[in-house]
Design a protein around this motif. Structure first.
Motif, short mmCIF file in Angstrom:
data_model
loop_
_atom_site.label_atom_id
_atom_site.label_comp_id
_atom_site.label_asym_id
_atom_site.label_seq_id
_atom_site.Cartn_x
_atom_site.Cartn_y
_atom_site.Cartn_z
N ARG A 288 15.93 -46.25 18.86
CA ARG A 288 16.54 -44.75 18.93
C ARG A 288 15.99 -44.17 19.72
O ARG A 288 14.78 -44.21 20.51
N ILE A 289 16.83 -43.47 20.88
CA ILE A 289 16.25 -42.50 22.35
C ILE A 289 15.90 -41.04 21.96
O ILE A 289 17.59 -40.17 21.36
N ASP A 290 15.38 -40.23 21.86
CA ASP A 290 14.82 -39.33 21.27
C ASP A 290 14.85 -38.25 23.23
O ASP A 290 14.46 -38.45 23.85
N LEU A 291 15.71 -37.30 23.16
CA LEU A 291 15.56 -36.67 24.45
C LEU A 291 14.54 -35.53 24.45
O LEU A 291 15.09 -34.82 22.91
N TRP A 292 13.70 -34.89 25.25
CA TRP A 292 13.44 -33.51 24.72
C TRP A 292 12.81 -32.81 26.59
O TRP A 292 13.45 -33.49 27.63
N CYS B 12 17.16 -28.02 32.87
CA CYS B 12 15.55 -28.81 31.95
C CYS B 12 14.78 -29.64 32.59
O CYS B 12 14.27 -30.33 33.66
N ASP B 13 13.51 -29.34 31.96
CA ASP B 13 12.39 -30.63 32.71
C ASP B 13 12.34 -31.98 31.81
O ASP B 13 11.63 -32.19 30.67
N PRO B 14 13.64 -32.59 31.85
CA PRO B 14 13.76 -33.96 30.63
C PRO B 14 12.51 -35.13 30.73
O PRO B 14 12.15 -35.43 31.32
N TYR B 15 12.44 -35.37 29.75
CA TYR B 15 11.99 -36.88 29.66
C TYR B 15 12.63 -37.54 28.37
O TYR B 15 12.99 -36.65 26.88
N ALA B 16 12.63 -39.20 27.72
CA ALA B 16 13.28 -39.77 26.56
C ALA B 16 12.01 -40.17 25.97
O ALA B 16 10.83 -40.78 26.60
#
Length: 831
Positions: free
Chosen positions: A236-240, A173-177
């Protein structure tokens, strides 16, 4: 098999590894949601996943809301995982396949379902619940003095890295947080940079948040956070996954309360990503249907070889013990809840040390003592028949492949109807044409089998010879029993079973469709009756169905009897086989994978192409399609090493490299299990090559340098030691330490029964009178109570000694991985 070497500090020994394997059966689904409208049926298939990584899939069952899959899968687990998941899909030709529902079982819950067939309710599949991976996070509290002299609290959030994020559409994937400080009246959000094509992004970004208002503090106040504030705030950490032109995909989240800093100004830990409950589930779980599964999950902690010496020695003495029922191997089969649990490790261990033939012969002789009718010889599910069944599966795989696979492929790939039951005929079917089709297949298969004696493994021939001799001695007045003793195995329990279940013996990739299953069933029934009937020279068949009796009359010719007898004579003979020429290469593995182009494309870049790979004991080849001529060939003798390739080389997971005398071949498998299996079999087949490398490059050579060590010369020596090889026997890959560990585990689980058997031996030795009623030991086979008692004492002593290092390891394992470490991450707070 994955083999892990781990040093256990303070225990004085090196652990060979924790090895996990899974054997499971996807049986069927029922009551799936129908389509709305007149066409309610679905075309369904099921996938088996480690977390979100698909490792296997069943065939498609067309037009059904209760599809019957009946497929079995077995594999060694090559990596850590959180969930074993099963997804039921609706096949769609024009669009993406629709996920109907799923069953997700936590790793720690697998033991609760192991060995049981269970109906599981399908759960909804939502993108917000499909998560895997972990986050490395550090939190700090700093004192900050503002321009007007007041003091405030500043929260420092350092998001370091993530590990094990899922594949998106089969690719990294191409992740960011996003990093948010959330409270009753605030939601401050910040965002990291996007990391391209990786499942293990290294973010290493720091974000600052004001925790308390500056007006709440003065220069004289102590450095602390008010209780009412600290309890209400959380990070809160959300990964996308960055979708570029499409919507971003949620990958998981963690929530960490700021009050973890109440006792310490710094907190650092790994957290497991959690799903997010969006509260918009459209249907009840009961509405989605159910999936029936049978899961067998084992996890073995294998110690170094020297710990298993006494137990191995005792087990390997079993064939020489008189009577055989007093041997350690036989006692194990007596006390196990399911004999099959004991049979597989016993057979593999005895095979590895060339002790199976005398052991199987001894237990078969015990069987024959209780056989009163020659017509029922070796028909039950005794220890002897189960041992021989497992032996034939292990050593007879190649024999089945070269004998049956071409014909089974023809049958499964054609659409010829072979139904001869008048009740089951479809409209427009011609029963005479069907009979001709069926006879053609039976004749072709039969002739191939009876001419295949040269391919029969020597080990099978040796056991068949022993069975034949014993049967003749047991029933000296029956001239046909010497043949029926052998045919009851080779026809009834080997060829006939493989014909009706080709997927179980890896002769076909999937369970056949309903019409093909029916055809294979009719062929199998005819073949097994031909073998049995021919060997016994019966004048009539044993079929109950009239239509089968009529069909079988076509085979009541002397030529079939002669062919069967000649074949049975050949495979149960001790005469040395003379090869008719150069031995054929052994087919080991084949399948579709991606390989990096060896040359250059027109625009100067190397790309990846889908190819069909085939490995034999002589060469590795790849082809554009199965059955086509090879595009590229690597002789096995030229393979210098086979190793994993670091993901960073091409931003692709599940890659390995075949290093040979030319340029390395870089290959991407479809999943971690497939990659592990290919590496394993390639290592085994090339392990004895003379020029194998001691060092290799874990990354690729790109743009004039090695990515791992930055050396510029393509021929420079590798920078990392090659991994240890595995046993060189390409046909029987047996880890004797693991098999002994399995046997130790079985003895440990059955200690109560072992104790009862020991007590029974004592009772028999003391009481010599007649047995009038069933007693505690009536279920055990105890021929010699004194010898059996001594063996049990030896078993108990050895098991007690093995318990000590196992207990030390369990304690060390439970305390060595700190909660919050990468190996033992914190299960974060979910929505």
């Amino acid at each position: 098999k994955s083999r892990i070497r781990r040093q256990v500090a303070g225990l004085g020994y090196e652990l060979k590894g924790t090895l996990e394997s899974r054997d499971y059966r996807v049986s069927e689904a029922k009551n799936l949601l129908p389509y709305l409208g007149p066409h309610k049926m679905r075309d369904c298939f099921c996938t088996i996943n480690l977390d979100q990584e698909e490792v296997y899939r069943t065939q498609v069952v067309e037009k059904s809301l209760s599809p019957f899959f009946s497929e079995e899968f077995y594999f060694e687990i090559p990596r850590t995982f959180q969930y074993l998941s099963f997804y039921v899909y609706d096949k769609n030709v024009l669009q993406r396949d629709l996920r109907i529902g799923k069953v997700a079982i936590k790793k720690e819950d697998l033991c609760n379902h192991s060995g049981k067939e269970t109906w599981f309710s399908l759960q909804p599949v939502d993108s917000n619940s499909e998560v895997q991976g972990k986050v490395h996070l550090e939190l700090k509290l700093n004192e900050l003095i503002t321009e007007n002299g007041t003091v405030c609290q500043q929260l420092v959030v350092h998001i370091k890295a993530c590990h094990g994020l899922p594949l998106i559409n089969g690719q990294s994937c191409d992740p960011y947080a996003t990093v948010s400080l959330v409270g009753p009246s605030r939601n401050d959000q910040k965002k990291t940079k996007v990391k391209k094509k990786t499942s293990n992004p290294q973010f290493n970004e720091i974000f600052y948040f004001e925790v308390t208002r500056s007006s709440s503090y003065t220069r004289k106040s102590q450095f602390q956070v008010e209780e009412e504030d600290i309890e209400k705030l959380e990070i809160r950490i959300d990964l996308w996954n960055n979708g570029n032109l499409v919507q971003d995909v949620f990958l998981g989240e963690i929530k960490v309360p700021v009050n973890v800093l109440r006792t310490d100004s710094s907190h650092q830990a790994w957290y497991l990503l959690q799903p997010r409950d969006n509260g918009n589930k459209s249907s009840k779980t009961d509405d989605l249907g159910s999936l029936r599964l049978n899961i067998c999950y084992t996890e073995d902690c294998v110690l170094p070889s020297e710990y298993y010496g006494p137990l191995k020695t005792l087990l390997l003495k079993s064939p020489d013990v008189q009577p055989i029922s007093a041997s350690a191997a036989y006692i194990l089969s007596e006390i196990c809840r399911d004999k099959n649990d004991a049979v597989l490790p016993l057979v593999r261990l005895l095979l590895h040390h060339d002790k199976l033939v005398p052991f199987a012969t001894a237990v078969a002789e015990l069987d024959l003592k209780d056989t009163q009718d020659a017509n029922t010889i070796f028909r039950g599910n005794s220890l002897a028949t189960r041992c021989l069944d497992e032996m034939m599966k292990i050593v007879g795989g190649h024999y089945l492949k070269v004998t049956l696979k071409p014909i089974l492929d023809e049958i499964c790939d054609s659409s010829k109807s072979c139904e001869i039951d008048p009740i089951k005929l479809k409209e427009g079917d011609n029963v005479e044409n069907n009979k001709e089709n069926l006879r053609y297949y039976v004749d072709k298969l039969f002739n191939t089998i009876v001419k295949s004696s040269m391919s029969c493994p020597t080990l099978m021939c040796d056991i068949f010879y022993s069975l034949r001799q014993m049967a003749t001695q047991r029933f000296p007045n029956d001239p046909h029993v010497q043949y029926s003793a052998v045919s009851s195995f080779v026809f009834l329990r080997f060829f006939a079973v493989a014909v009706v279940s080709p997927h179980t013996f890896h002769l076909r990739p999937h369970h056949p469709d309903a019409q093909t299953i029916r055809t294979l069933t009719l062929i199998s029934k005819t073949i097994q009756t031909l073998g049995t009937w021919g060997s016994l020279s019966k004048s009539k068949s044993s079929f109950k169905e009239t239509f089968m009796c009529e069909f079988f009359k076509m085979f009541q010719e002397e030529g079939y009897i002669i062919a069967v007898k000649k074949f049975l004579d050949e495979i149960s003979s001790t005469e040395t086989k003379e090869s008719s020429g150069t031995s054929e290469p052994v087919h080991l593995k084949e399948g579709e994978m991606y390989k990096r182009a060896q040359g250059r494309t027109r625009i100067g870049k190397k790309n990846f192409k889908k190819r069909w790979f085939c490995l034999t004991s002589r060469e590795l080849t790849y082809h554009k399609q199965p059955g086509k001529d090879a595009i590229y060939t690597i002789p096995v003798k030229n393979i210098l090493a086979v190793e994993k390739l670091e993901e960073s080389s091409f931003n692709k997971k599940n890659m390995f490299q075949v290093i040979h005398t030319e340029k390395p071949l870089y290959v991407q498998a479809n999943n971690c299990v497939e990659a592990n299996e290919w590496i394993d079999v390639l290592c085994r087949v090339s392990r004895c090559n003379q020029n194998r490398l001691s060092f290799y490059h874990p990354s690729a050579y790109i743009n004039g340098n090695w990515l791992c060590c930055q050396e510029t010369s393509e021929n420079t020596l590798g920078c990392k030691p090659c991994t240890a090889g595995v046993p060189a026997d390409i046909q029987i890959d047996i880890d004797e330490d693991r098999e002994t560990e399995r046997i130790y585990s079985l003895f440990t689980l059955s200690l109560l029964k072992l104790q009862k058997m020991e007590e029974a031996c004592g009772t028999i030795a003391v009481y010599q009178g007649p047995q009038k009623e069933p007693d505690d030991y009536s279920n055990f086979v105890i021929e010699d109570s004194v010898t059996t008692f001594k063996t049990i004492q030896q078993i108990k002593s050895i098991i007690e000694k093995l318990d000590e290092p196992h207990e030390k390891y369990r304690k060390k394992r439970s305390s060595s991985a700190k909660y919050g470490s990468k190996e033992n991450p914190i299960v974060g707070k979910a929505s």
